[in-house]
Design a protein around this motif. Structure first.
Motif, PDB file in Angstrom:
ATOM      1  N   UNK A 298       0.848  -1.192   0.000  1.00  0.00           N
ATOM      2  CA  UNK A 298       0.000   0.000   0.000  1.00  0.00           C
ATOM      3  C   UNK A 298       0.882   1.240   0.000  1.00  0.00           C
ATOM      4  N   UNK A 299       1.013   1.873  -1.212  1.00  0.00           N
ATOM      5  CA  UNK A 299       1.895   3.032  -1.325  1.00  0.00           C
ATOM      6  C   UNK A 299       1.382   4.208  -0.488  1.00  0.00           C
ATOM      7  N   UNK A 300       0.072   4.505  -0.573  1.00  0.00           N
ATOM      8  CA  UNK A 300      -0.473   5.633   0.192  1.00  0.00           C
ATOM      9  C   UNK A 300      -0.329   5.389   1.690  1.00  0.00           C
ATOM     10  N   UNK A 301      -0.479   4.144   2.118  1.00  0.00           N
ATOM     11  CA  UNK A 301      -0.299   3.839   3.527  1.00  0.00           C
ATOM     12  C   UNK A 301       1.121   4.099   3.990  1.00  0.00           C
ATOM     13  N   UNK A 302       2.100   3.855   3.109  1.00  0.00           N
ATOM     14  CA  UNK A 302       3.496   4.118   3.474  1.00  0.00           C
ATOM     15  C   UNK A 302       3.734   5.612   3.615  1.00  0.00           C
ATOM     16  N   UNK A 303       3.144   6.421   2.724  1.00  0.00           N
ATOM     17  CA  UNK A 303       3.302   7.866   2.832  1.00  0.00           C
ATOM     18  C   UNK A 303       2.689   8.383   4.135  1.00  0.00           C
ATOM     19  N   UNK A 304       1.509   7.857   4.489  1.00  0.00           N
ATOM     20  CA  UNK A 304       0.881   8.256   5.747  1.00  0.00           C
ATOM     21  C   UNK A 304       1.750   7.831   6.925  1.00  0.00           C
ATOM     22  N   UNK A 305       2.309   6.617   6.862  1.00  0.00           N
ATOM     23  CA  UNK A 305       3.150   6.122   7.948  1.00  0.00           C
ATOM     24  C   UNK A 305       4.365   7.020   8.149  1.00  0.00           C
ATOM     25  N   UNK A 306       4.975   7.470   7.032  1.00  0.00           N
ATOM     26  CA  UNK A 306       6.121   8.367   7.159  1.00  0.00           C
ATOM     27  C   UNK A 306       5.704   9.700   7.768  1.00  0.00           C
ATOM     28  N   UNK A 307       4.523  10.213   7.367  1.00  0.00           N
ATOM     29  CA  UNK A 307       4.019  11.460   7.958  1.00  0.00           C
ATOM     30  C   UNK A 307       3.742  11.301   9.445  1.00  0.00           C
ATOM     31  N   UNK A 308       3.412  10.065   9.876  1.00  0.00           N
ATOM     32  CA  UNK A 308       3.123   9.798  11.277  1.00  0.00           C
ATOM     33  C   UNK A 308       4.378   9.434  12.073  1.00  0.00           C
ATOM     34  N   UNK A 309       5.556   9.631  11.481  1.00  0.00           N
ATOM     35  CA  UNK A 309       6.811   9.428  12.209  1.00  0.00           C
ATOM     36  C   UNK A 309       7.388   8.038  12.128  1.00  0.00           C
ATOM     37  N   UNK A 310       6.997   7.236  11.136  1.00  0.00           N
ATOM     38  CA  UNK A 310       7.544   5.883  11.023  1.00  0.00           C
ATOM     39  C   UNK A 310       9.038   5.925  10.737  1.00  0.00           C
ATOM     40  N   UNK A 311       9.737   4.928  11.238  1.00  0.00           N
ATOM     41  CA  UNK A 311      11.178   4.812  11.019  1.00  0.00           C
ATOM     42  C   UNK A 311      11.423   4.261   9.617  1.00  0.00           C
ATOM     43  N   UNK A 312      12.063   5.017   8.699  1.00  0.00           N
ATOM     44  CA  UNK A 312      12.287   4.502   7.339  1.00  0.00           C
ATOM     45  C   UNK A 312      13.261   3.335   7.304  1.00  0.00           C
TER      46      UNK A 312
END
Length: 443
Positions: free
Chosen positions: A54-68
């Motif tokens: 899920x590409x959009x989910x990954x973008x949201x996760x990064x916006x929510x502070x996910x560790x890349x």
């Protein structure tokens, strides 16, 4: 009074709101990772949980502070994205998210490319079509561009290029070659990617490897040359595997052949136990990559020099000497010498040697320990190696006996450029030594 009470109540409400905002600000400011990262990491894991990332989910996760650099079961998400053909997600994690190149982890094996090798082995449908995200060869090239070692090997010494070539996966072969894969690297048996491609009948893959520098000789027989015309009618045996196993420090891409007198075919049914006839008039040749020049090794004391060998360690010197005196017919005053099998402890699985004369064996081991000593030879490093040798005609074969009343201590020298010299041979007086060689059938 009512007005004062209202003001007091309003002040209390404002104070409460201020405290709530202050606490919220303090928590978000002092502990942003503790509050936000777990939530973002959960979203990132969930985005990789399904078959389609899920590409959009990954973008949201990064916006929510996910560790890349998050690892799922020990494998970084950047690597997971590339392995599943989603280079857009891998690039987003690397460039937009600030992820580091995929590191080596225990879950991947020795190196990330080990996963590539395993993946190529398990999936024969690597066609490179855009319809299946699991078959995009560009994903492997992306991994190499971002820090993954393209020439790492599996337990057999095979690289991703070798496995792709042996399966005729042309687009994957091209992607790995463009990423810098070494076309001359050989596996544990001395076989290169080009030879694997030709052996499996994948001509296009072999031509690609040749175009990108795979100039090793891949023929099944020696190429025609002045030194091989005399042995054209003899049997030819590919000795590349055994030679590289004995001398793993040789340059890549060399082919080795043994020529010998024609051997009779195996009887049908074969006798039990079957003793194959010995090879006669054996001559060893090497074919260099690039020019495909043929070099005769047998009887050539500078054979290693002709192969472009440089010897840097005592271990290489020891194996180099062994190859010279075992395969290149070292002689002393017309007498051929060979290493005493009873002292080498290299027993065949189907035969064994029994030696009698303990005093003789102790004496031999004292005087000749197969030692390697560094020396200086004309200002350059060289190694002097001491062997305990006997004439080969005294070595028993199978159910034979031999009485040996003398052995020879032989001192040989090999320098860093591969030049060989026989320094001296001394006869060692010793009590009689009896060798019994017995052949047995494994059941």
């Amino acid at each position: 009074m009512a007005v004062a009470g209202g003001r007091r109540a309003l002040a209390m409400v404002c104070l409460a709101m201020t405290l709530v905002c202050s606490v919220a600000f303090a928590r978000s400011g002092a502990y942003p990772e503790a509050v936000m990262a777990p939530h973002g990491n959960d979203l990132l894991r969930a985005s990789f949980a399904s078959h389609e990332i899920d590409f959009s989910g990954i973008m949201v996760a990064l916006d929510e502070g996910a560790d890349p650099n998050l690892a799922i079961d020990g494998v970084p998400v950047t690597y997971l994205a590339a392995r599943r053909g989603r280079l857009d997600i891998a690039e987003t994690l690397l460039l937009d998210g600030g992820a580091a190149p995929p590191p080596c982890t225990r879950a991947m094996g020795a190196c990330p490319t080990r996963q590539i090798v395993d993946y190529v082995r398990k999936h024969d449908g690597l066609t490179g079509t855009a319809s299946d995200p699991y078959t995009r060869a560009e994903g492997y090239a992306w991994l190499v561009q971002h820090g993954v070692e393209v020439d790492s090997v599996d337990a057999s010494g095979n690289t991703a290029l070798m496995l792709a070539a042996s399966r005729g996966k042309t687009r994957l072969v091209l992607a790995l070659l463009k990423a810098g894969a070494n076309p001359l690297q050989r596996n544990n048996w001395g076989v290169t990617a080009k030879r694997q491609a030709l052996g499996a009948g994948h001509l296009l893959a072999a031509l690609l490897i040749t175009y990108y520098g795979g100039n090793d000789y891949a023929g099944a027989r020696l190429p025609d040359s002045p030194v091989t015309r005399a042995v054209r009618a003899q049997d030819q045996i590919d000795a590349t595997m055994g030679t590289y196993m004995d001398l793993p420090w040789l340059p890549d891409g060399i082919r080795f052949f043994l020529t010998c007198d024609h051997r009779p075919p195996l009887p049908n049914p074969p006798p039990v136990p079957y003793v194959p006839p010995p090879l006669t008039h054996v001559v060893e040749f090497a074919v260099l990559p690039g020019s495909h020049r043929v070099i005769q090794l047998t009887g050539n004391p500078d054979a290693l020099v002709d192969l472009g060998v440089r010897i840097d360690t005592a271990s290489q010197a020891r194996t180099g000497i062994r190859a010279l005196h075992a395969d290149f017919d070292v002689t002393y005053r017309g007498m051929a010498l060979t290493e005493l099998p009873a002292l080498r402890k290299r027993e065949s699985p189907s035969s064994y040697l029994i030696a009698h004369g303990d005093a003789a064996i102790r004496r031999i081991r004292q005087l000749g320990r197969n030692s390697v000593q560094p020396a200086l030879d004309h200002g350059a490093k060289a190694w002097i190696i001491t062997h305990t040798l006997v004439p080969p005609e005294l070595i028993p074969r199978f159910v034979n006996m031999a009485e040996i009343d003398a052995v020879y201590r032989v001192r040989e020298q090999i320098d860093a450029r591969g030049h060989y010299r026989l320094l001296d041979v001394k006869k060692i007086a010793t009590p009689p030594l009896q060798l019994i060689s017995t052949c047995c059938l494994l059941r």
